[in-house]
Design a protein around this motif. Structure first.
Motif, mmCIF file in Angstrom:
data_model
loop_
_atom_site.group_PDB
_atom_site.id
_atom_site.type_symbol
_atom_site.label_atom_id
_atom_site.label_comp_id
_atom_site.label_asym_id
_atom_site.label_seq_id
_atom_site.Cartn_x
_atom_site.Cartn_y
_atom_site.Cartn_z
ATOM 1 N N ALA A 66 0.829 -1.206 0.000
ATOM 2 C CA ALA A 66 0.000 0.000 0.000
ATOM 3 C C ALA A 66 0.863 1.255 0.000
ATOM 4 C CB ALA A 66 -0.927 -0.003 1.205
ATOM 5 N N THR A 67 2.087 1.134 0.535
ATOM 6 C CA THR A 67 3.005 2.263 0.557
ATOM 7 C C THR A 67 4.358 1.821 0.015
ATOM 8 O OG1 THR A 67 3.884 1.820 2.766
ATOM 9 C CG2 THR A 67 1.876 3.186 2.633
ATOM 10 N N ARG A 68 5.141 2.796 -0.389
ATOM 11 C CA ARG A 68 6.486 2.511 -0.887
ATOM 12 C C ARG A 68 7.325 1.856 0.213
ATOM 13 N NH1 ARG A 68 9.514 5.528 -5.262
ATOM 14 N NH2 ARG A 68 11.656 4.846 -5.017
ATOM 15 N N GLN A 69 7.221 2.355 1.427
ATOM 16 C CA GLN A 69 7.989 1.806 2.541
ATOM 17 C C GLN A 69 7.608 0.357 2.820
ATOM 18 O OE1 GLN A 69 7.617 3.868 6.261
ATOM 19 N NE2 GLN A 69 9.169 2.629 7.247
ATOM 20 N N ALA A 70 6.307 0.050 2.807
ATOM 21 C CA ALA A 70 5.853 -1.321 3.060
ATOM 22 C C ALA A 70 6.373 -2.278 1.989
ATOM 23 C CB ALA A 70 4.332 -1.372 3.130
ATOM 24 N N ALA A 71 6.296 -1.862 0.734
ATOM 25 C CA ALA A 71 6.777 -2.713 -0.360
ATOM 26 C C ALA A 71 8.287 -2.903 -0.273
ATOM 27 C CB ALA A 71 6.380 -2.112 -1.704
ATOM 28 N N SER A 72 9.010 -1.848 0.022
ATOM 29 C CA SER A 72 10.462 -1.926 0.137
ATOM 30 C C SER A 72 10.882 -2.848 1.282
ATOM 31 C CB SER A 72 11.034 -0.523 0.350
ATOM 32 O OG SER A 72 12.426 -0.582 0.551
ATOM 33 N N GLN A 73 10.241 -2.722 2.427
ATOM 34 C CA GLN A 73 10.585 -3.568 3.578
ATOM 35 C C GLN A 73 10.296 -5.038 3.311
ATOM 36 O OE1 GLN A 73 8.459 -1.718 6.814
ATOM 37 N NE2 GLN A 73 10.161 -0.345 7.289
ATOM 38 N N LEU A 74 9.166 -5.320 2.662
ATOM 39 C CA LEU A 74 8.833 -6.708 2.353
ATOM 40 C C LEU A 74 9.812 -7.284 1.342
ATOM 41 C CD1 LEU A 74 7.079 -9.166 2.736
ATOM 42 C CD2 LEU A 74 5.412 -8.153 1.153
ATOM 43 N N MET A 75 10.227 -6.483 0.363
ATOM 44 C CA MET A 75 11.232 -6.947 -0.591
ATOM 45 C C MET A 75 12.536 -7.262 0.128
ATOM 46 S SD MET A 75 12.458 -7.888 -3.443
ATOM 47 C CE MET A 75 11.336 -7.451 -4.746
ATOM 48 N N SER A 76 12.922 -6.435 1.079
ATOM 49 C CA SER A 76 14.146 -6.697 1.844
ATOM 50 C C SER A 76 14.059 -8.013 2.603
ATOM 51 C CB SER A 76 14.423 -5.557 2.824
ATOM 52 O OG SER A 76 14.770 -4.389 2.128
ATOM 53 N N GLN A 77 12.891 -8.306 3.179
ATOM 54 C CA GLN A 77 12.699 -9.578 3.887
ATOM 55 C C GLN A 77 12.826 -10.759 2.928
ATOM 56 O OE1 GLN A 77 8.774 -8.704 5.546
ATOM 57 N NE2 GLN A 77 9.639 -9.100 7.572
ATOM 58 N N ALA A 78 12.136 -10.679 1.785
ATOM 59 C CA ALA A 78 12.175 -11.772 0.810
ATOM 60 C C ALA A 78 13.591 -11.982 0.288
ATOM 61 C CB ALA A 78 11.216 -11.481 -0.343
ATOM 62 N N ARG A 79 14.274 -10.898 -0.015
ATOM 63 C CA ARG A 79 15.646 -10.999 -0.524
ATOM 64 C C ARG A 79 16.567 -11.637 0.515
ATOM 65 N NH1 ARG A 79 19.715 -6.037 -2.025
ATOM 66 N NH2 ARG A 79 21.166 -7.249 -3.288
ATOM 67 N N SER A 80 16.446 -11.197 1.745
ATOM 68 C CA SER A 80 17.280 -11.755 2.801
ATOM 69 C C SER A 80 17.059 -13.259 2.952
ATOM 70 C CB SER A 80 16.983 -11.045 4.121
ATOM 71 O OG SER A 80 17.757 -11.594 5.154
ATOM 72 N N LEU A 81 15.805 -13.685 2.919
ATOM 73 C CA LEU A 81 15.513 -15.115 3.005
ATOM 74 C C LEU A 81 16.167 -15.894 1.869
ATOM 75 C CD1 LEU A 81 11.753 -14.987 4.028
ATOM 76 C CD2 LEU A 81 13.634 -15.934 5.399
ATOM 77 N N LEU A 82 16.030 -15.383 0.647
ATOM 78 C CA LEU A 82 16.609 -16.075 -0.501
ATOM 79 C C LEU A 82 18.124 -16.173 -0.401
ATOM 80 C CD1 LEU A 82 14.513 -14.577 -3.430
ATOM 81 C CD2 LEU A 82 14.378 -16.900 -2.529
ATOM 82 N N LEU A 83 18.763 -15.090 -0.011
ATOM 83 C CA LEU A 83 20.224 -15.056 -0.021
ATOM 84 C C LEU A 83 20.870 -15.696 1.197
ATOM 85 C CD1 LEU A 83 20.814 -11.479 -1.469
ATOM 86 C CD2 LEU A 83 20.743 -13.669 -2.692
ATOM 87 N N THR A 84 20.157 -15.764 2.318
ATOM 88 C CA THR A 84 20.784 -16.299 3.528
ATOM 89 C C THR A 84 20.243 -17.653 3.974
ATOM 90 O OG1 THR A 84 19.263 -15.153 5.038
ATOM 91 C CG2 THR A 84 21.270 -13.962 4.380
ATOM 92 N N GLU A 85 19.025 -18.007 3.552
ATOM 93 C CA GLU A 85 18.436 -19.250 4.062
ATOM 94 C C GLU A 85 18.097 -20.293 3.005
ATOM 95 O OE1 GLU A 85 15.274 -18.737 6.894
ATOM 96 O OE2 GLU A 85 16.224 -16.957 7.755
ATOM 97 N N LEU A 86 18.036 -19.914 1.731
ATOM 98 C CA LEU A 86 17.591 -20.873 0.707
ATOM 99 C C LEU A 86 18.653 -21.927 0.397
ATOM 100 C CD1 LEU A 86 15.295 -21.669 -1.220
ATOM 101 C CD2 LEU A 86 16.345 -20.162 -2.933
ATOM 102 N N ARG A 87 19.919 -21.558 0.435
ATOM 103 C CA ARG A 87 20.997 -22.506 0.106
ATOM 104 C C ARG A 87 20.924 -23.729 1.015
ATOM 105 N NH1 ARG A 87 26.771 -20.913 -1.485
ATOM 106 N NH2 ARG A 87 25.559 -19.027 -1.732
ATOM 107 N N GLY A 88 20.848 -24.909 0.403
ATOM 108 C CA GLY A 88 20.789 -26.150 1.167
ATOM 109 C C GLY A 88 19.387 -26.608 1.537
ATOM 110 N N VAL A 89 18.374 -25.811 1.213
ATOM 111 C CA VAL A 89 16.995 -26.195 1.512
ATOM 112 C C VAL A 89 16.595 -27.378 0.635
ATOM 113 C CG1 VAL A 89 14.575 -25.474 1.243
ATOM 114 C CG2 VAL A 89 16.221 -23.973 2.379
#
Length: 130
Positions: A66-89
């Protein structure tokens, strides 16, 4: 449908991210997108494979808020998960071996001025479990 010896990366990532983000994760946007925000959209945008097992998928992720900040924060969460937790799943269908950012998150315009969208592209390597 994925070919024999391959993984439907979109399906696997939707399920994996759904279990880690408290938002709707999907491949196709709903008609009532503005009513169900925030939303994370996963789409394969190309890539390649070795013809046997290894899949090198380019994955576009768009985050709607709904806001630029909300979208940006959610993208940061998704990116962090992919880059730090996906390897080896290991899921029921796939083994994820690595993920990296191809295009860092950035503001993407959207036809509805009442919604905000951030997008990024990732390279994800995986192969079938068996």
């Amino acid at each position: 449908m994925a070919a024999v010896g391959s993984v439907d990366v979109e399906v696997e990532l939707v399920a994996w991210l759904t279990g880690r983000l408290d938002v709707r994760v999907l491949t196709d946007l709903p008609e009532n997108l503005g009513d169900v925000l925030p939303v994370v959209q996963i789409q394969r945008a190309g890539g390649g494979d070795d013809g046997i097992r290894l899949d090198r998928a380019f994955i576009d992720i768009d985050v709607y808020g709904a806001t630029r900040q909300a979208a940006s924060q959610l993208m940061s969460q998704a990116r962090s998960l992919l880059l730090t937790e996906l390897r080896g799943v290991v899921t029921a269908a796939a083994v994820f071996t690595s993920a990296r950012t191809i295009t860092a998150p950035f503001w993407r315009s959207y036809e509805n001025p009442g919604l905000r969208r951030f997008g990024a592209t990732f390279e994800i390597f995986c192969h079938p479990v068996s």
